[in-house]
Scaffold this motif. Structure first.
Motif, PDB file in Angstrom:
ATOM      1  N   UNK A 194       0.908  -0.989   0.046  1.00 32.59           N
ATOM      2  CA  UNK A 194      -0.027  -0.097  -0.069  1.00 32.59           C
ATOM      3  C   UNK A 194       0.963   1.194  -0.008  1.00 32.59           C
ATOM      4  N   UNK A 195       1.880   1.215   0.865  1.00 31.73           N
ATOM      5  CA  UNK A 195       2.914   2.231   0.782  1.00 31.73           C
ATOM      6  C   UNK A 195       3.327   2.707  -0.606  1.00 31.73           C
ATOM      7  N   UNK A 196       3.757   1.618  -1.140  1.00 33.13           N
ATOM      8  CA  UNK A 196       4.582   2.082  -2.735  1.00 33.13           C
ATOM      9  C   UNK A 196       3.601   2.253  -3.556  1.00 33.13           C
ATOM     10  N   UNK A 197       2.480   1.774  -3.414  1.00 34.27           N
ATOM     11  CA  UNK A 197       1.338   2.047  -4.173  1.00 34.27           C
ATOM     12  C   UNK A 197       1.148   3.747  -4.207  1.00 34.27           C
ATOM     13  N   UNK A 198       0.914   4.214  -3.284  1.00 35.21           N
ATOM     14  CA  UNK A 198       0.423   5.255  -2.698  1.00 35.21           C
ATOM     15  C   UNK A 198       1.701   6.198  -3.335  1.00 35.21           C
ATOM     16  N   UNK A 199       2.737   5.777  -2.831  1.00 32.24           N
ATOM     17  CA  UNK A 199       4.090   6.508  -3.577  1.00 32.24           C
ATOM     18  C   UNK A 199       4.127   6.755  -4.954  1.00 32.24           C
ATOM     19  N   UNK A 200       3.810   5.707  -5.617  1.00 36.65           N
ATOM     20  CA  UNK A 200       3.794   5.687  -7.198  1.00 36.65           C
ATOM     21  C   UNK A 200       2.805   6.464  -7.894  1.00 36.65           C
ATOM     22  N   UNK A 201       1.702   6.424  -7.173  1.00 37.47           N
ATOM     23  CA  UNK A 201       0.566   7.246  -7.637  1.00 37.47           C
ATOM     24  C   UNK A 201       0.610   8.868  -7.508  1.00 37.47           C
ATOM     25  N   UNK A 202       1.224   9.063  -6.160  1.00 41.83           N
ATOM     26  CA  UNK A 202       1.364  10.365  -5.962  1.00 41.83           C
ATOM     27  C   UNK A 202       2.566  11.035  -6.771  1.00 41.83           C
ATOM     28  N   UNK A 203       3.519  10.247  -7.078  1.00 43.42           N
ATOM     29  CA  UNK A 203       4.816  10.861  -7.761  1.00 43.42           C
ATOM     30  C   UNK A 203       4.315  10.869  -9.430  1.00 43.42           C
ATOM     31  N   UNK A 204       3.700   9.927  -9.970  1.00 41.02           N
ATOM     32  CA  UNK A 204       3.140   9.959 -11.114  1.00 41.02           C
ATOM     33  C   UNK A 204       2.064  11.216 -11.464  1.00 41.02           C
ATOM     34  N   UNK A 205       1.214  11.486 -10.365  1.00 42.55           N
ATOM     35  CA  UNK A 205       0.685  12.701 -10.543  1.00 42.55           C
ATOM     36  C   UNK A 205       1.214  14.057 -10.618  1.00 42.55           C
ATOM     37  N   UNK A 206       2.505  14.011  -9.438  1.00 40.20           N
ATOM     38  CA  UNK A 206       2.974  15.278  -9.280  1.00 40.20           C
ATOM     39  C   UNK A 206       3.805  15.450 -10.755  1.00 40.20           C
ATOM     40  N   UNK A 207       4.492  14.453 -11.371  1.00 37.24           N
ATOM     41  CA  UNK A 207       5.174  14.695 -12.451  1.00 37.24           C
ATOM     42  C   UNK A 207       4.377  15.548 -13.708  1.00 37.24           C
ATOM     43  N   UNK A 208       3.152  15.490 -13.538  1.00 39.37           N
ATOM     44  CA  UNK A 208       2.521  16.515 -14.586  1.00 39.37           C
ATOM     45  C   UNK A 208       2.572  17.820 -14.143  1.00 39.37           C
ATOM     46  N   UNK A 209       2.742  18.276 -12.852  1.00 33.95           N
ATOM     47  CA  UNK A 209       2.724  19.296 -12.270  1.00 33.95           C
ATOM     48  C   UNK A 209       4.060  19.926 -12.122  1.00 33.95           C
ATOM     49  N   UNK A 210       4.790  19.174 -11.279  1.00 34.78           N
ATOM     50  CA  UNK A 210       6.437  19.452 -11.203  1.00 34.78           C
ATOM     51  C   UNK A 210       7.137  18.191 -11.362  1.00 34.78           C
ATOM     52  N   UNK A 211       7.537  18.142 -12.618  1.00 29.77           N
ATOM     53  CA  UNK A 211       8.309  17.060 -13.085  1.00 29.77           C
ATOM     54  C   UNK A 211       9.610  16.824 -12.273  1.00 29.77           C
ATOM     55  N   UNK A 212      10.242  17.846 -12.219  1.00 30.64           N
ATOM     56  CA  UNK A 212      11.385  17.825 -11.524  1.00 30.64           C
ATOM     57  C   UNK A 212      11.471  17.434 -10.062  1.00 30.64           C
ATOM     58  N   UNK A 213      10.523  18.023  -9.379  1.00 29.18           N
ATOM     59  CA  UNK A 213      10.421  17.529  -7.825  1.00 29.18           C
ATOM     60  C   UNK A 213      10.053  15.873  -7.893  1.00 29.18           C
ATOM     61  N   UNK A 214       8.890  15.615  -8.549  1.00 33.02           N
ATOM     62  CA  UNK A 214       8.630  14.153  -8.712  1.00 33.02           C
ATOM     63  C   UNK A 214       9.827  13.321  -9.063  1.00 33.02           C
ATOM     64  N   UNK A 215      10.850  13.580 -10.011  1.00 35.63           N
ATOM     65  CA  UNK A 215      11.646  12.713 -10.375  1.00 35.63           C
ATOM     66  C   UNK A 215      12.933  12.802  -9.426  1.00 35.63           C
ATOM     67  N   UNK A 216      12.898  13.763  -8.799  1.00 35.82           N
ATOM     68  CA  UNK A 216      14.169  14.016  -7.608  1.00 35.82           C
ATOM     69  C   UNK A 216      13.773  13.083  -6.453  1.00 35.82           C
ATOM     70  N   UNK A 217      12.422  13.165  -6.065  1.00 36.16           N
ATOM     71  CA  UNK A 217      11.969  12.348  -4.757  1.00 36.16           C
ATOM     72  C   UNK A 217      12.018  10.803  -5.225  1.00 36.16           C
TER      73      UNK A 217
END
Length: 646
Positions: free
Chosen positions: A520-543
């Motif tokens: 569940x933790x990794x699923x939420x992390x992956x969903x959050x980062x994929x959503x964030x990538x469309x708004x702030x690509x750089x922050x998503x990739x670095x995290x």
């Protein structure tokens, strides 16, 4: 049918469950490699202006001549205000604008951040365009103090000189004049109102003014604006701190990063570069790359610098305050020692404002998401986005594999032995699907009930703790930030082993529940980062890259620890725990501070200021998304020591 067959194959053959870690690693490697090929000519493009109405550099500029004397006189007046109080300075600036014939107003503001009061007063004036209908406006900004906290002498003087120039009739344009309400001749070309803004500083002052302009402010701490124009179509900020005796510069450093990685429309950036380099002969640079030979290494370095700046999410100049309101803005900063003077910069601003004056609608033709690797080269979102998405997908792959693993039945005593050694062949069941018939072990068809209560409660509880930490760091007094951070770091390191030990004695979660917790933790992390990538690509990739080890964490088996010699087993586990601690958010933040030569207090104070004033997301992503995922990973590692395998 194919899906059913795949699931049955996954449950029937345990070797398939060994593939996800390799697939996750492959996604990360491909994502990083994708990023590294972007500076090549085959994957990047030359910049170009999409909006035909802008017509950059197509007008003749007249700023110069006697305006130079006016500028120098204003600069000496600005220098005389260096040691004046805020009230005296604002009054003098207002008198100068009023003497030019402009409508003048001022605004007071106060921010309370971590027990500190950040206050100031903004002065601004408005030129009503003779051809304008008060529905559109453009802004020229020169903060009293720039981002380096130096007095912006020449920029403030240049804004006042340009205000006078835009208002009065140039001697060479006798046929293009009109008469204002004050009876003085003026320049009739302006179809938009022009606002001249001089905030107290480059960050809080500009943000307070823009928020109040859009009625998105707290009237108890930020004054409302008594004077407004129409919708803001664009803004240009100047950073030229040369003192009373001036200083010739070499290049223009075009700053374009906004808060939370937001960017202006690429047409505005391209217009500024085209005018400065093409029409005025002024070289342009970005991301503090003072010398750029357009090689692969320099393109990559420029792109990475831009990604770090956007990933941090901070305001890089006065222009950043305009981005959240969809107002395209940039800052022109003079750098180096050269032969260009204030007249060159003034003509650049004049030409840029006349290009913006041509717009019939808001900039929309070009890109809003891009990575620049040179002033004349970029990659668009469709080219670079897959790299961040691949990193985010690596977490989802592991999460799905862990979910499938949690539903597999426990191994029987003789499951791993050859047939005939422990009671002969296993029980088999015939499966019919359409015209296909398969013979599978009965054990693989058993339904194992998943216990979801503990994993879901733990994931939600840890994210709640992350938000509490985020709130605490934003509201604790600055004098207590360092001790608070170190206390939080120690508690974060102790939380996984202590929590796992206590739970093993009270709730007694099973190995399956820890597997589901990790999933569940990794699923939420992956969903959050994929959503964030469309708004702030750089922050998503670095995290995503910093959190990538979490995909490969597994419980450290107690039986493995018991089977190894004491001189090898214990050190192996200690090394695993130390490596996991080294990739924690606290450790990485500490290393970043050491690399940039900053203290933890400065970092946390800037983060609190960014959230309170700019609405910066970076600290929320770190404490509310990344930190809970790391704690879960550490708990999973320690669960192998305290949880009995069934």
């Amino acid at each position: 049918m194919a899906l059913i067959s795949s699931i049955l194959a996954l449950r029937r053959d345990p070797r398939i469950l060994k593939l996800p870690p390799y697939l996750s690693a492959l996604c990360i490697v491909i994502g990083v490699s994708w990023l590294l090929v972007l500076p090549l000519n085959q994957y990047s493009r030359q910049t170009y202006v999409s909006e035909n109405a802008i017509l950059p550099g197509q007008v003749h500029t007249y700023y110069g001549g006697s305006e130079h004397d006016v500028f120098r006189a204003y600069r000496h007046e600005v220098a005389a205000l260096a040691d004046s109080s805020v009230e005296e300075r604002s009054q003098k600036l207002n008198d100068i604008f009023r003497g030019i014939g402009l409508k003048v107003a001022q605004q007071d503001y106060t921010y309370i951040v971590g027990g500190r009061n950040i206050s100031g007063r903004n002065s601004y004036a408005m030129l009503q365009g003779p051809r304008a209908d008060a529905t559109e406006a453009i802004v020229l900004v020169a903060a009293w103090r720039n981002m380096d906290d130096a007095i912006n002498y020449s920029a403030v003087a240049l804004v006042m000189s340009l205000a006078r120039y835009f208002k009065r009739r140039p001697s060479l344009l006798a046929k293009s004049t009109c008469t204002f309400t004050d009876g003085k001749p003026g320049w009739s070309i302006w179809s938009k109102d022009i606002i001249f803004l001089i905030p107290s500083d480059s960050t809080a002052g500009t943000q307070a003014w823009v928020d109040a302009y859009h009625d998105n402010h707290d009237p108890s701490t930020i004054s409302s604006l008594p004077l407004k124009a129409g919708a803001l179509q664009g803004a240009v900020a100047l950073d030229y701190p040369a003192g009373p005796w001036g200083h010739r510069f070499d290049k223009l450093h075009v700053v374009y990063d906004g808060t939370n990685g937001q960017l202006p429309n690429l047409d505005l950036f391209n217009t500024a570069v085209s005018i400065a380099s093409g029409q005025m002969g002024i070289g342009c640079t970005i991301q503090r790359m003072w010398r750029h030979n357009d090689s692969y290494q320099e393109r990559l370095q420029t792109m990475l610098r831009g990604m770090i700046s956007q990933g941090l999410g901070h305001a890089s100049g006065p222009h950043s305050a305009f981005m959240p309101y969809h107002v395209d803005a940039i800052t022109l900063q003079t750098v180096g020692d050269g032969w260009h003077d204030e007249m060159s910069l003034g003509r650049t601003v004049e030409s840029l404002f006349r290009s913006l004056n041509n717009l019939l609608e808001h900039l929309h033709q070009s890109f809003f998401f891009y990575l620049l690797m040179h002033a004349n080269r970029f990659v668009s979102i469709g080219t670079y986005l897959p790299s961040a998405m691949l990193v985010a997908v690596s977490f989802s792959i592991t999460a799905i594999a862990l979910w499938v693993q949690s539903g597999r039945p426990p191994k029987s005593a003789g499951e791993d032995l050859p047939s005939g050694e422990k009671g002969g062949k296993p029980d088999m069941t015939v499966i019919k699907e359409g015209g296909a018939v398969a013979l599978v072990p009965t054990a693989t068809l058993e339904i194992v009930e998943r216990q979801l209560a503990f994993p879901l409660a733990a994931v939600l509880g840890l994210h709640f703790l992350g938000i509490v930490s985020f709130y605490t760091f934003n509201h604790v007094a600055q004098s207590s930030l360092q001790s608070s951070f170190f206390l939080f770091a120690v508690l974060s390191a102790l939380l996984p082993p202590l929590a796992t030990f206590i739970l093993s004695r009270t709730v007694r979660p099973s190995a399956q529940e820890y597997t589901l917790l990790h999933s569940f933790s990794l699923l939420l992390l992956g969903a959050s980062l994929s959503t964030l990538a469309t708004l702030n690509f750089s922050l998503s990739l670095l995290v995503g890259l910093c959190a990538s080890p979490l995909s490969f964490i597994r419980p450290f088996p107690r039986r493995l620890l018991a089977s190894l010699p004491p001189s090898l087993g214990a050190p192996l586990f200690v090394v695993s725990a130390v490596v996991l601690t080294a990739v924690s958010p606290m450790a990485i933040l500490g290393l970043a501070n050491a690399y940039w030569g900053r203290s933890v207090v400065d970092l946390l104070a800037d983060a609190a200021f960014g959230w309170t004033v700019w609405g910066m997301w970076t600290s929320f992503v770190i404490w509310g998304v990344w930190w809970p995922a790391w704690v879960v990973g550490a708990c999973v590692l320690w669960s192998g020591i305290f949880v009995e395998e069934k």
